[in-house]
Design an enzyme around this catalytic site. Structure first.
Site, PDB file in Angstrom:
ATOM      1  N   GLU A 275       0.827  -1.212   0.000  1.00 24.77           N
ATOM      2  CA  GLU A 275       0.000   0.000   0.000  1.00 24.77           C
ATOM      3  C   GLU A 275       0.859   1.258   0.000  1.00 24.77           C
ATOM      4  OE1 GLU A 275      -3.055  -0.102  -0.571  1.00 24.77           O
ATOM      5  OE2 GLU A 275      -3.857  -2.024   0.143  1.00 24.77           O
ATOM      6  N   ARG A 279       0.806   3.788  -3.273  1.00 26.03           N
ATOM      7  CA  ARG A 279       0.186   5.096  -3.021  1.00 26.03           C
ATOM      8  C   ARG A 279       1.235   6.180  -2.778  1.00 26.03           C
ATOM      9  NH1 ARG A 279      -5.569   3.737  -0.069  1.00 26.03           N
ATOM     10  NH2 ARG A 279      -5.515   1.498  -0.443  1.00 26.03           N
ATOM     11  N   ASP A 408      -5.367  -9.815  -8.108  1.00 27.42           N
ATOM     12  CA  ASP A 408      -5.682  -8.923  -9.223  1.00 27.42           C
ATOM     13  C   ASP A 408      -4.485  -8.269  -9.906  1.00 27.42           C
ATOM     14  OD1 ASP A 408      -5.302  -7.481  -6.848  1.00 27.42           O
ATOM     15  OD2 ASP A 408      -7.084  -6.231  -7.047  1.00 27.42           O
ATOM     16  N   GLU A 543     -11.952   0.885 -10.324  1.00 26.85           N
ATOM     17  CA  GLU A 543     -11.628  -0.046 -11.416  1.00 26.85           C
ATOM     18  C   GLU A 543     -12.498   0.128 -12.666  1.00 26.85           C
ATOM     19  OE1 GLU A 543     -11.920  -0.981  -8.219  1.00 26.85           O
ATOM     20  OE2 GLU A 543      -9.784  -1.281  -7.794  1.00 26.85           O
ATOM     21  N   THR A 632      -0.792   0.739 -10.297  1.00 30.83           N
ATOM     22  CA  THR A 632      -2.114   0.217  -9.934  1.00 30.83           C
ATOM     23  C   THR A 632      -2.893   1.192  -9.058  1.00 30.83           C
ATOM     24  OG1 THR A 632      -3.282  -1.785  -9.222  1.00 30.83           O
ATOM     25  CG2 THR A 632      -1.377  -1.107  -7.900  1.00 30.83           C
TER      26      THR A 632
END
Ligand code: DMJ
Length: 644
Positions: A275, A279, A408, A543, A632
């Site tokens: 994360e 980010r 994913d 998404e 992502t």
């Protein structure tokens, strides 16, 4: 001493009230009721008690919001894709933001004009807010005030305008109109006004963050406070490049000042490697590339080096968590496994950091992970299990395959690393192509009655028609692959899945997708999509709008813009909090009371609003997909120059 008799007790009263008619008659009525009750037979009393109990149970059962609200509280703030759940020469810089904003005029849309004309009266659903009731009066007043001031279309209270009149929004729609029809419907000025609408949404989100959670990780817009995850100003950093791209110069400058003066990574805090990489490291690197401002590169180098201890494991498969102050990494308390997507979706960022710093350790660490996974047994037709052990480097919990949570972005990063590196690494390409074949062979099915193509899951040979909203990254990724020369049928599949992801929104009463859906496959089904009670929440995820952006860029079919427009309207209608910010909601099936969860995820600013802005822009050079690859978390990183 004898205890007082009932009569003694009843006769005790305060002086001055004895003769008061109101009190005495109330007392009298109570006594008379009691006498009547006593006169009933035991059977009659039992019958009355039974009826009262049954009425109580019936009342509870027909009041779903109570149970949902309680569940919402129980869920806490856990993001369901959270991968740490227990269980097993640069491309040219973009122009300055204010120049990019010039084309978009701050016009009022016809949508906005409607909002103050046809607002129905707000009523009961507002009172069903459980423990947040104190906010009701405040918010109700704020809704009206802000509506008048800003002309907003709605809020988390439920619809303030007639959806169908405004957008056709949440109305069920099984098939899209033809591209020609859509193009004909698109007004000339819609690009500018839609871009401005996204800017307005961003400003509203940012104002909430600024007022109630400045410098903290995430806004809790209902309780007007914040939540801390890593204590690193997560939303602010995640939103930096969005502000730059949207031309929000003032907001960008205030955020930059905070980064320059307040942001420090020298803190005794545990952060999640994945994360914080996607980010924070990703956000800082992309902001550096867009602005050319060395401040962001310095900060990226700092956080990048502090994350490196995560790779000190027996297997070189990284641990999930690192204390960035102490330089100590560890797995979660309950397991020595790491999540597959977490260890394979940090590569774009560390490879770019390595290229910028010319320090080979970064790329070496993440490449090692990819090499090991490439060689491992336990895949099925290129599909990977969801966990990997940090001690022995083997897959665990084998036999379960999904393109949703915990797996994913492994698939996404196979393709994107290949693109980032100039399409040279054949191993990445092979793994990607094989995985897509694996999806087609094992996970792809059609729903009944309308034949929507969807991606299900496989558990020990058993197919489950369950699809996470997270899987809706796939149409965009498939389209990106096709744009880069991969088989044309990838684009066909991308279009089919895009339709399905759109239906996940449009078939819900709020026009917003739930977190998870199940598809019907039996002949005779009356509807394609089912949603379980526990899966009805919407976390403001990106998404679907991400994929709409790719599909629009590559096809120029305006229907994708229309779909994104509907989604934005519904975010405004059901998740916008009048006092500032947007909130995730518990129930996409209840437009009267979507039940706010009181949390605005950082990705709403980092991803969702950015992709919506890019979707509504007709300029293919606004972050060209031939020059940049998005990580992502929607942070664009440069595609490496193809040096000889
Ligand atoms: C984001 O943090 C990233 O897009 C990640 O890959 C998946 N989950 C959230 C958004 O849903």
């Amino acid at each position: 001493m004898q205890p007082p008799s009932r009569q003694d007790y009843v006769s005790l009263s305060l002086p001055g009230l004895e003769s008061g008619g109101y009190n005495n008659s109330k007392q009298w009525r109570r006594q008379s009721c009691w006498r009547k009750w006593k006169q009933l037979s035991r059977l009659q009393r039992s019958l009355i008690l039974c009826i009262v109990v049954l009425l109580f149970i019936f009342g509870l059962a027909t009041y779903p919001t109570v149970t949902e609200h309680l569940r919402g509280l129980g869920d806490g703030e856990q993001d369901t894709d959270s991968k740490d759940i227990p269980g097993p020469t640069f491309p040219p810089l973009l122009p300055e933001p204010d120049k990019m904003a010039q084309s978009a005029l701050p016009e009022q849309t016809s949508q906005r004009k409607l909002s103050t004309e046809s607002r129905p009266v707000l009523h009961n659903h507002l009172q069903r807010r459980g423990n947040a009731s104190e906010v009701v009066a405040e918010n109700k007043a704020a809704v009206v005030k802000e509506d008048l001031e800003e002309g907003v279309t709605g809020s988390w209270h439920g619809p303030l305008v007639d959806t169908n009149q405004a957008t056709g929004g949440a109305k069920s729609k099984e098939k899209d109109d033809s591209p020609d029809d859509q193009e004909a419907k698109l007004p000339q000025d819609s690009e500018a006004s839609r871009l401005e609408e996204v800017r307005q949404a961003f400003r509203h989100a940012w104002n909430g963050y600024k007022q109630f959670s400045w410098g903290h990780d995430e806004l809790r817009p209902i309780s007007k406070t914040y939540s801390e995850w890593f204590g690193l100003g997560l939303t602010l950093i995640d939103a930096l490049d969005t502000m730059w791209l949207l031309g929000l110069k003032e907001e960008f400058e205030e955020a930059r000042a905070w980064v320059a003066t307040e942001l420090t990574f020298d803190k005794n805090v545990d952060v999640n490697l994945f994360e914080s990489t996607i980010r924070i490291l990703g956000g800082l690197l992309s902001t550096y590339h867009l602005t050319g401002d060395a401040l962001f590169l310095d900060k990226a180098k700092d956080i990048g080096s502090r994350l490196m201890p995560a790779f000190n494991t027996p297997s070189k498969i990284p641990y999930s968590d690192v204390n960035i102050g102490k330089g100590i990494a560890h797995p979660p308390r309950w397991t020595s496994d790491s999540t597959l997507s977490e260890v394979t979706s940090i590569q774009l960022e560390f490879r770019e950091l390595g290229r910028l710093t010319q320090d080979p350790q970064y790329e070496a660490a993440v490449d090692e992970v990819m090499k090991q996974i490439h060689k491992l047994d336990g895949k099925q037709d290129g599909l990977v299990p969801m966990f990997i052990n940090t001690n022995n480097g083997q897959f665990t919990h084998q036999g379960v395959y999904t393109l949703g949570a915990r797996a994913d972005s492994y698939y996404e990063y196979l393709l994107k690393q290949w693109i980032q590196g100039g399409k040279k690494d054949h191993q990445l390409l092979e793994d990607y192509l094989q995985a897509i074949e694996g999806v087609k062979k094992n996970l792809l099915q059609k729903s009944s009655p309308h034949g929507l193509t969807f991606v299900g899951e496989l558990s020990h040979g058993q197919f489950s028609p369950k699809m996470d909203h997270l899987v809706c990254f796939l149409p965009g990724t498939l389209a990106l692959g096709a744009h880069n020369g991969l088989p044309a049928d990838h684009m066909d599949l991308a279009k089919e899945l895009m339709e399905t992801c759109y239906q996940m929104y449009v078939q819900m009463e709020t026009g917003l997708s739930p977190e998870i859906v199940h598809f019907n496959m039996h002949e005779g089904s009356t509807r394609d999509i089912e949603v379980k009670l526990a899966d009805r929440h919407n976390l403001l995820r990106p998404e679907t709008v991400e994929s709409l952006f790719y599909l629009y860029r590559f096809t120029e079919d305006h229907k994708y813009q229309e779909w994104g427009w509907e989604i934005l309207q519904n975010f405004n209608k059901y998740t916008k909090v009048p006092s500032g910010g947007y909130t995730s909601i518990n129930n996409v099936r209840d437009p009267e009371y979507p039940s706010p969860r009181d949390k605005m995820e950082s990705f709403f600013l980092g991803e969702t609003l950015k992709y919506l802005y890019l979707l509504f822009s007709h300029d293919p050079d606004l972050v060209s997909l031939d020059q940049y690859v998005f990580n992502t978390e929607a942070h664009p990183l440069p595609i490496w120059p193809t040096a000889a």
